[in-house]
Write a protein that holds these residues in place. Structure first.
Motif, short mmCIF file in Angstrom:
data_model
loop_
_atom_site.label_atom_id
_atom_site.label_comp_id
_atom_site.label_asym_id
_atom_site.label_seq_id
_atom_site.Cartn_x
_atom_site.Cartn_y
_atom_site.Cartn_z
N TYR A 45 0.83 -1.21 0.00
CA TYR A 45 0.00 0.00 0.00
C TYR A 45 0.86 1.26 0.00
O TYR A 45 0.60 2.22 -0.71
CB TYR A 45 -0.91 -0.03 1.22
N LEU A 46 1.95 1.24 0.83
CA LEU A 46 2.83 2.38 0.89
C LEU A 46 3.55 2.59 -0.45
O LEU A 46 3.77 3.74 -0.89
CB LEU A 46 3.84 2.18 2.01
N LEU B 61 3.28 6.00 -2.61
CA LEU B 61 4.44 6.79 -3.01
C LEU B 61 4.54 6.93 -4.53
O LEU B 61 4.94 7.99 -5.04
CB LEU B 61 5.72 6.15 -2.46
N LYS B 62 4.16 5.90 -5.25
CA LYS B 62 4.16 5.97 -6.70
C LYS B 62 3.15 7.00 -7.19
O LYS B 62 3.44 7.82 -8.08
CB LYS B 62 3.84 4.59 -7.28
N ASN C 262 3.39 14.59 -8.38
CA ASN C 262 4.42 15.64 -8.30
C ASN C 262 5.03 15.92 -9.67
O ASN C 262 5.27 17.08 -10.03
CB ASN C 262 5.51 15.20 -7.33
N ASP C 263 5.25 14.87 -10.46
CA ASP C 263 5.79 15.08 -11.80
C ASP C 263 4.83 15.88 -12.67
O ASP C 263 5.23 16.79 -13.41
CB ASP C 263 6.09 13.73 -12.46
#
Length: 362
Positions: A116-117, A121-122, A128-129
């Protein structure tokens, strides 16, 4: 008769014996009375002490029953509190156990879940990109717009400069400074001057000082005897080439009114007038709104507030203290302040200047 005679013969003896016996009884009567009183007091004391012992036993029984009742009530209260405390401790322990199990499950499920983490993060990195790319595009767009605006401003500035320097354009007879015969090609400014229009200044409308209007007296005359002519068109005079000023501006500069200097414009006694005006302003500002009541104790309870020139750390001025209210504590005959019916010191400071000028200070 014989009996009576015998009794009469024995009467003296009987009287002596009666007196003797009564005297003996009087001797022992006080002692017997004291003994009887002692016996009665002892008996009554025993009786009262027995009654007091009975009352003590009864009071002890009542106190014992009442204290037992109070003790049982207090014991029941202690038992209830202990039961409530034990129950709350049990509930708290159960709640802590439930919270521990739930928090452990939540931490293992959501916080320390590797997959899940990793997905989270992905997703955050992709977002963000995307945001960074959009911001870079926006920054590039803003930079292009700013560059375009700067180029437009520079172009407008060059056009304005070319219109302003249009008199430097080459003519058929005389080449300009940007069209040198020693160069193969003319300067770019020469081409810009050829494309630009000369900068014309707006001529201000100059009204004549004495304008004569003929409409007033032409209206009362006939149109046949005085025919009205139309307004002539303005003369299109070609403006001189070169950095010359407008004719109206030159005439206005030549015939401008006289501007006297500060020494000529100001009067000779301007300093005295300014001082008099300053004194008048100070006189209008020194207004005391407190009503003066000479025959009352209204102002006696009011605390004395000294003025600014008396409360200075450099010491009071000589004027205003030595003439009106000179205080010398060494000459006081008591510790109390001097009571006066005069108004506060502010009233004296208000009229002090007038009195000093008139020479009426007493």
């Amino acid at each position: 008769m014989a009996t009576l005679a015998r009794l009469q013969a024995r009467s003296t003896t009987v009287a002596h014996q009666y007196y003797y016996r009564n005297s003996v009884v009087d001797v022992f009567r006080k002692k017997e009375n004291d003994a009887a009183v002692k016996i009665q007091s002892w008996f009554r004391g025993c009786q009262v002490r027995a009654y007091i012992r009975y009352l003590h036993r009864v009071a002890t029984i009542i106190q014992k029953r009442w204290r037992g009742y109070l003790g049982r009530q207090h014991y029941q209260l202690i038992v209830k509190l202990a039961y409530y405390t034990m129950k709350m401790n049990l509930y708290n322990a159960m709640a802590v156990r439930i919270q521990r199990r739930w928090r452990g499950y939540k931490i293992r499920k959501y916080c320390f879940n590797y997959f899940y983490l990793k997905e989270y993060l992905k997703a955050v990195s992709e977002t963000n990109d995307a945001v960074r790319k959009a911001l870079e595009e926006f920054a590039e767009m803003k930079e292009r717009e700013e560059k375009k605006a700067d180029l437009e401003r520079e172009e407008k500035k060059r056009d304005y400069q070319a219109r302003k320097m249009h008199y430097l354009l080459s003519t058929k007879q005389i080449p300009g400074i940007y069209n040198s015969p020693f160069r193969k090609d003319p300067d770019p400014w020469e081409l810009r001057l050829q494309q630009a229009k000369p900068l014309t200044h707006r001529r201000p409308k100059v009204k004549p000082k004495h304008s004569v209007s003929l409409s007033s007296w032409l209206a009362c005359t006939s149109a046949r005897s005085f025919p009205r002519s139309g307004i002539l068109p303005p003369i299109d005079r070609k403006r001189c080439q070169g950095p010359f000023r407008d004719v109206s501006e030159v005439w206005e500069q030549r015939y401008k009114p006289l501007e006297p200097t500060l020494r000529v414009a100001e009067p000779m006694d301007g300093l005295n007038e300014a001082r008099a005006q300053l004194q008048r302003q100070e006189w209008t500002r020194n207004v005391n709104d407190n009503m003066f009541l000479p025959f009352s104790s209204y102002h006696k309870n009011k605390k004395y507030i000294p003025t600014m020139h008396l409360s200075s750390k450099y010491g009071p001025d000589a004027y205003g203290s030595q003439h009106f209210r000179d205080e010398n504590p060494k000459k006081w005959i008591c510790d109390k302040d001097f009571q006066t019916v005069l108004p506060s010191f502010d009233l004296f400071s208000k009229y002090g200047k007038l009195y000093s000028k008139a020479g009426q200070i007493v």
